[in-house]
Design a protein around this motif. Structure first.
Motif, PDB file in Angstrom:
ATOM      1  N   HIS A 473       0.853  -1.190   0.000  1.00  0.00           N
ATOM      2  CA  HIS A 473       0.000   0.000   0.000  1.00  0.00           C
ATOM      3  C   HIS A 473       0.885   1.235   0.000  1.00  0.00           C
ATOM      4  CE1 HIS A 473      -3.233   2.633   2.127  1.00  0.00           C
ATOM      5  NE2 HIS A 473      -3.345   2.699   0.814  1.00  0.00           N
ATOM      6  N   SER A 474       0.679   2.110  -0.973  1.00  0.00           N
ATOM      7  CA  SER A 474       1.495   3.316  -1.113  1.00  0.00           C
ATOM      8  C   SER A 474       0.604   4.539  -1.208  1.00  0.00           C
ATOM      9  CB  SER A 474       2.368   3.241  -2.378  1.00  0.00           C
ATOM     10  OG  SER A 474       3.099   2.040  -2.448  1.00  0.00           O
ATOM     11  N   THR A 475       0.986   5.603  -0.542  1.00  0.00           N
ATOM     12  CA  THR A 475       0.283   6.890  -0.656  1.00  0.00           C
ATOM     13  C   THR A 475       1.331   7.986  -0.832  1.00  0.00           C
ATOM     14  OG1 THR A 475       0.273   7.263   1.740  1.00  0.00           O
ATOM     15  CG2 THR A 475      -1.634   6.122   0.788  1.00  0.00           C
ATOM     16  N   LYS A 476       0.926   9.050  -1.511  1.00  0.00           N
ATOM     17  CA  LYS A 476       1.872  10.131  -1.736  1.00  0.00           C
ATOM     18  C   LYS A 476       1.140  11.395  -2.152  1.00  0.00           C
ATOM     19  CE  LYS A 476       6.073  11.745  -1.961  1.00  0.00           C
ATOM     20  NZ  LYS A 476       6.921  11.807  -0.750  1.00  0.00           N
ATOM     21  N   VAL A 477       1.634  12.531  -1.667  1.00  0.00           N
ATOM     22  CA  VAL A 477       1.183  13.842  -2.143  1.00  0.00           C
ATOM     23  C   VAL A 477       2.270  14.400  -3.047  1.00  0.00           C
ATOM     24  CG1 VAL A 477       0.540  16.192  -1.524  1.00  0.00           C
ATOM     25  CG2 VAL A 477      -0.209  14.281  -0.093  1.00  0.00           C
ATOM     26  N   THR A 478       1.917  14.712  -4.278  1.00  0.00           N
ATOM     27  CA  THR A 478       2.852  15.301  -5.235  1.00  0.00           C
ATOM     28  C   THR A 478       2.243  16.592  -5.770  1.00  0.00           C
ATOM     29  OG1 THR A 478       1.893  13.992  -7.026  1.00  0.00           O
ATOM     30  CG2 THR A 478       3.809  13.067  -5.910  1.00  0.00           C
ATOM     31  N   GLY A 479       3.003  17.314  -6.565  1.00  0.00           N
ATOM     32  CA  GLY A 479       2.435  18.546  -7.105  1.00  0.00           C
ATOM     33  C   GLY A 479       3.443  19.405  -7.835  1.00  0.00           C
ATOM     34  N   LYS A 480       3.058  20.657  -7.985  1.00  0.00           N
ATOM     35  CA  LYS A 480       3.855  21.585  -8.781  1.00  0.00           C
ATOM     36  C   LYS A 480       3.573  23.012  -8.346  1.00  0.00           C
ATOM     37  CE  LYS A 480       4.288  23.117 -13.629  1.00  0.00           C
ATOM     38  NZ  LYS A 480       3.873  22.834 -15.022  1.00  0.00           N
ATOM     39  N   VAL A 481       4.608  23.834  -8.297  1.00  0.00           N
ATOM     40  CA  VAL A 481       4.460  25.277  -8.108  1.00  0.00           C
ATOM     41  C   VAL A 481       5.340  25.958  -9.146  1.00  0.00           C
ATOM     42  CG1 VAL A 481       3.870  25.198  -5.661  1.00  0.00           C
ATOM     43  CG2 VAL A 481       6.275  25.317  -6.343  1.00  0.00           C
ATOM     44  N   GLY A 482       4.914  27.123  -9.607  1.00  0.00           N
ATOM     45  CA  GLY A 482       5.700  27.813 -10.616  1.00  0.00           C
ATOM     46  C   GLY A 482       5.319  29.260 -10.757  1.00  0.00           C
ATOM     47  N   LEU A 483       6.199  30.012 -11.386  1.00  0.00           N
ATOM     48  CA  LEU A 483       5.970  31.423 -11.688  1.00  0.00           C
ATOM     49  C   LEU A 483       6.301  31.642 -13.156  1.00  0.00           C
ATOM     50  CD1 LEU A 483       5.325  34.323 -10.742  1.00  0.00           C
ATOM     51  CD2 LEU A 483       7.775  34.590 -10.238  1.00  0.00           C
ATOM     52  N   ASN A 484       5.354  32.219 -13.890  1.00  0.00           N
ATOM     53  CA  ASN A 484       5.524  32.480 -15.319  1.00  0.00           C
ATOM     54  C   ASN A 484       5.564  33.977 -15.577  1.00  0.00           C
ATOM     55  OD1 ASN A 484       5.089  29.689 -15.507  1.00  0.00           O
ATOM     56  ND2 ASN A 484       2.911  29.958 -15.961  1.00  0.00           N
ATOM     57  N   TYR A 485       6.366  34.362 -16.539  1.00  0.00           N
ATOM     58  CA  TYR A 485       6.412  35.758 -16.977  1.00  0.00           C
ATOM     59  C   TYR A 485       6.131  35.793 -18.471  1.00  0.00           C
ATOM     60  CZ  TYR A 485       8.121  40.422 -18.114  1.00  0.00           C
ATOM     61  OH  TYR A 485       8.227  41.715 -18.578  1.00  0.00           O
ATOM     62  N   HIS A 486       5.009  36.385 -18.848  1.00  0.00           N
ATOM     63  CA  HIS A 486       4.597  36.470 -20.245  1.00  0.00           C
ATOM     64  C   HIS A 486       4.967  37.845 -20.799  1.00  0.00           C
ATOM     65  CE1 HIS A 486       1.919  32.862 -19.976  1.00  0.00           C
ATOM     66  NE2 HIS A 486       1.840  33.243 -18.705  1.00  0.00           N
ATOM     67  N   PHE A 487       5.592  37.872 -21.954  1.00  0.00           N
ATOM     68  CA  PHE A 487       5.845  39.140 -22.637  1.00  0.00           C
ATOM     69  C   PHE A 487       5.628  38.926 -24.121  1.00  0.00           C
ATOM     70  CE2 PHE A 487       9.714  36.839 -22.104  1.00  0.00           C
ATOM     71  CZ  PHE A 487      10.511  37.069 -23.212  1.00  0.00           C
ATOM     72  N   GLY A 488       4.576  39.567 -24.639  1.00  0.00           N
ATOM     73  CA  GLY A 488       4.179  39.329 -26.012  1.00  0.00           C
ATOM     74  C   GLY A 488       3.743  37.883 -26.165  1.00  0.00           C
ATOM     75  N   ARG A 489       4.302  37.196 -27.157  1.00  0.00           N
ATOM     76  CA  ARG A 489       4.003  35.781 -27.380  1.00  0.00           C
ATOM     77  C   ARG A 489       5.091  34.897 -26.778  1.00  0.00           C
ATOM     78  NH1 ARG A 489       2.298  35.191 -33.633  1.00  0.00           N
ATOM     79  NH2 ARG A 489       1.447  33.226 -32.828  1.00  0.00           N
ATOM     80  N   ASN A 490       5.865  35.459 -25.856  1.00  0.00           N
ATOM     81  CA  ASN A 490       6.989  34.750 -25.268  1.00  0.00           C
ATOM     82  C   ASN A 490       6.715  34.435 -23.799  1.00  0.00           C
ATOM     83  OD1 ASN A 490       8.492  35.132 -27.732  1.00  0.00           O
ATOM     84  ND2 ASN A 490       8.839  37.238 -27.063  1.00  0.00           N
ATOM     85  N   LEU A 491       7.533  33.532 -23.234  1.00  0.00           N
ATOM     86  CA  LEU A 491       7.307  33.064 -21.867  1.00  0.00           C
ATOM     87  C   LEU A 491       8.635  32.734 -21.202  1.00  0.00           C
ATOM     88  CD1 LEU A 491       5.353  31.921 -19.626  1.00  0.00           C
ATOM     89  CD2 LEU A 491       5.556  29.708 -20.786  1.00  0.00           C
ATOM     90  N   LEU A 492       8.781  33.184 -19.964  1.00  0.00           N
ATOM     91  CA  LEU A 492       9.832  32.731 -19.063  1.00  0.00           C
ATOM     92  C   LEU A 492       9.157  32.033 -17.894  1.00  0.00           C
ATOM     93  CD1 LEU A 492      12.155  35.899 -18.880  1.00  0.00           C
ATOM     94  CD2 LEU A 492      12.435  33.885 -20.347  1.00  0.00           C
TER      95      LEU A 492
END
Length: 739
Positions: A473-492
């Motif tokens: 029996h296995s349980t786990k909490v996983t996920g993701k956090v992030g910050l995006n910077y959009h400029f025009g049609r571009n992305l950081l």
């Protein structure tokens, strides 16, 4: 019976709802515009408008909604149908030639996909892949059955890095999403695509789209794919391992309400493939040094068949809010027989020292899954998705080995019979919030609960085993956090994400279970478009913290999976695509430095014994040794130039492309038996387009006739290991007719 009844009722309910859409449509007309997001994207795989002679925008479904690839903070390689054809991607294995940081090795029933050195290295009865594979939103849980539906493809999305929120378990390395074209409601259309080449290779793919009304349409597609083996078996003319013979078909019934607030699909696909199993060259072969000559006196075969049935619904339940469900049932079977000694000279028992043998295996998968999502539609300041996933499957395995015969299995001298019941329950959610026009925050989490009940009735014996039920029996909490910077049609973007693969039970009774593995990755990347959308440059750098790595090997000739030491890796990827009028080009590069972190002691498939400082039967893996299937460099490039011939859409386009894969190892122990040397492969094709509906093509793959090792196979009690060589130079012609 209770499980079957519950599954049947759930699937019948979903299918019934889909079929009832046209009747519901009239009640929805008045609320149409209020329920469909005005800013919604076109369907996945569709191309948005671009500047004249420039690149088209590709729409992907990586985050459960249709989005532009350039606006999604994920390292991804995406191909639409045009690029799939242009780059000669005819199978899942071809993906590694066009996507950085991907290594794919195939053997027997399995296709092992590793991304950034994370995935799966060798099958075990209870193992799971670390790269999740989806077709039309349906998860394919095991590596044995991911290649048979690879025809009539609309898009391929290769997502690198853990997908621990929306994809969930079995995604420590990444995910691959395959989408087939949707039925169209406005016209009857179709195509026939046929090719013939060396080694009597014949492949015919056809599709037909028929709209029955403005609300109901169906798309039917099929494939016939056959080829002689690249290898000659000189010991038995009626068994030529390495050949291919596949029949497969797919039906997609699409329904919608008049206002498109309700949409649904019922999909069914069936396949049946036959072959004489894999062509494995025996190491240190004394009969023939030719890599493409083997000598096996046994009748070998690998037969697979099965079907998948799914129902998917999408309902606009409120302004800017959609409800999606997917219910699927898969029944898949594999039957294979192998010359265990890989020779025509090894003698059967008695005496006991003789190694001649023949092996048979039957694996049957019975899988039910369901997923429900509630999500925002369109593109807004605040976008969100919540969902739940459920999987319930039974895997039955029968393995027989006959040490008293070498040409045909007569009676078993060693029998393994097991049944695994696997269940997965997950809930997840993700939000995307624009703090301003430029800055976007992403946060997501998933809770997974996995259980495996493994009943080992018989294990390499002739008598039943008692007390052989194991539970993990296995349980786990996983996920993701992030910050995006959009400029025009571009992305950081910068992200931190974690993926998880559940633990399981080992085959041998008394051997400890293996626990979950996790992979946490920190990534920074950019997506940019230049020169009036004629040049696209995407790239990223990442650092991976890989914990409790699941490694499969052999202990006492029986498979075992164990948690090895941690791994640490870092790398970078760069993809460039350009389109300047008739000139088009692409290039991709992936660099990977992947090493074990800390010393560990694990089993070695190829060598028994104990190293100093390790427990009995374990060998030492030092800190800093390269992780399996982690090539340092994966490179690819291609260029084509379209020459217009008069008017009416006539043109001729020559293309040449190259792929490079650095040396990799199949296990943590680098030896002659495990090293897969690096390789460079060149392909070329010339395409003649006649108007819009006709195409003729000539192609040569591996035109330098490079001899290279595609996979290193490890020995087991069932069969000796050996080498699978990659395809030699092949050539052929192709014709496509559209209507």
């Amino acid at each position: 019976m209770r499980k079957i009844a519950m599954r049947s009722m759930m699937f019948a309910g979903a299918a019934g709802l889909a079929l009832a859409f046209p009747a519901i449509a009239s009640a929805q007309d008045a609320a149409a515009q209020d329920k469909v997001g005005s800013a919604s994207q076109p369907p996945a795989g569709m191309e948005q408008e671009s500047s004249e002679g420039g690149l088209t925008e590709i729409v992907v479904t990586a985050e459960r909604r249709n989005q532009s690839l350039q606006q999604v903070p994920i390292s991804a390689t995406v191909l639409d149908a045009t690029e799939i054809s242009r780059k000669g991607v005819n199978s899942v294995a071809d993906v590694q030639q066009i996507a950085p940081s991907v290594a794919i090795n195939t053997f027997n029933r399995s296709t092992f996909i590793n991304i950034r050195g994370v995935g799966i290295a060798q099958s075990a009865p209870t193992s799971n892949p670390g790269v999740a594979y989806y077709i039309d939103g349906q998860l394919i849980p095991h590596e044995q059955f991911i290649g048979q539906s690879f025809y009539d493809i609309g898009t391929i999305e290769v997502l690198r890095g853990p997908q621990g929120t929306l994809t969930g378990q079995n995604s420590t390395g990444g995910a691959i999403y395959v989408r087939t074209p949707e039925p169209e409601y406005d016209n009857i259309s179709g195509y026939l695509d046929g090719s013939y080449g060396s080694f009597k290779a014949l492949k015919v793919v056809g599709a037909l789209n028929v709209p029955f009304s403005d609300n109901i349409a169906v798309r039917v597609a099929g494939v016939r794919d056959r080829r002689d083996s690249f290898t000659t078996n000189i010991a038995r003319a009626d068994s030529q391992p390495g050949d291919l013979d596949l029949w497969a078909g797919r039906v997609n019934l699409a329904v919608r309400s008049s206002d498109e607030a309700i949409r649904g699909n019922i999909r069914f696909d069936y396949f049946k493939s036959k072959s004489d199993n894999n062509a494995v060259k025996r190491r240190n072969d004394t009969v023939s040094t030719d890599p493409f000559t083997i000598e096996e006196d046994a009748r070998s075969f690998q037969n697979q068949d099965g079907f998948r049935l799914s129902g998917e619904t999408k309902i606009a339940v409120a302004s800017g809010v959609d409800f999606r469900t997917l219910v699927a049932y898969q029944k898949l079977n594999t039957y294979d027989q192998t010359d265990g000694d890989r020779t025509a000279t090894a003698l059967p028992r008695p005496p006991a020292g003789n190694v001649g043998r023949i092996s048979y295996a039957s694996t049957k998968f019975d899988t039910f899954m369901a997923e429900a999502n509630l999500l925002s539609s369109g593109q807004h300041q605040f976008n969100w998705v919540v969902g739940a996933f459920y999987l319930d499957e039974t895997v039955k395995l029968l393995q027989l080995r006959d040490n008293n015969h070498t040409t045909e299995l007569v009676s078993s001298t060693s029998t393994t019979r097991t049944k695994a019941d696997n269940t997965t329950k997950s809930v997840f959610g993700q939000v995307n919030l624009f703090l301003s026009d430029a800055f976007e925050v992403v946060a997501g989490a998933r809770y997974s609960d996995d259980q495996q009940v493994y009943d080992r009735f018989m294990v390499a014996n002739a008598v039943p085993v008692t007390g052989a039920i194991g539970v993990q029996h296995s349980t786990k909490v996983t996920g993701k956090v992030g910050l995006n910077y959009h400029f025009g049609r571009n992305l950081l973007y910068v992200t931190a994400s974690q993926g998880y693969k559940a633990g399981g039970v080992n085959l041998t009774v008394g051997t400890p279970n293996f626990g979950p593995e996790t992979n946490r990755v920190y990534e920074a990347g950019f997506k940019t478009q230049w020169l009036d959308n004629r040049l696209r440059v995407n790239g990223d750098v990442y650092y991976s913290d890989y914990q409790d790595i699941q490694l499969s090997s052999l202990l006492g000739s029986l498979p075992i999976t164990q948690n090895a030491a941690a791994g640490r890796s870092y790398g970078a990827e760069l993809e460039i695509t350009g389109q300047f009028g008739g000139l088009g080009f692409n290039a991709g590069a992936g660099y990977l430095h992947a090493r074990f972190h800390g010393n560990s002691c694990i089993t070695d498939t190829n060598a028994a014994g104990t190293d100093p400082g390790c427990p009995t039967n374990l060998r030492f893996v030092p800190d800093g040794r390269v992780l399996p299937f982690s090539p340092e460099w994966t490179l690819n490039a291609g260029v084509q130039y379209e020459v217009v011939l008069g008017g009416s859409g006539n043109s001729i386009t020559p293309r040449v492309q190259w792929s490079h894969l650095s040396e990799q190892v199949a296990t943590p122990f680098p030896t002659f038996n495990t090293i897969v040397p690096g390789r460079d492969v060149f392909d070329a094709r010339v395409t003649l387009q006649i108007a819009e509906n006709y195409k003729l093509e000539g192609f040569v793959n591996n035109f330098t006739d490079k001899l290279y090792i595609a996979s290193q196979i490890q020995s087991s009690s069932s069969a000796d290991g050996g080498i699978i060589y990659g395809a030699p130079r092949t050539y052929g012609v192709r014709a496509v007719v559209k209507f």
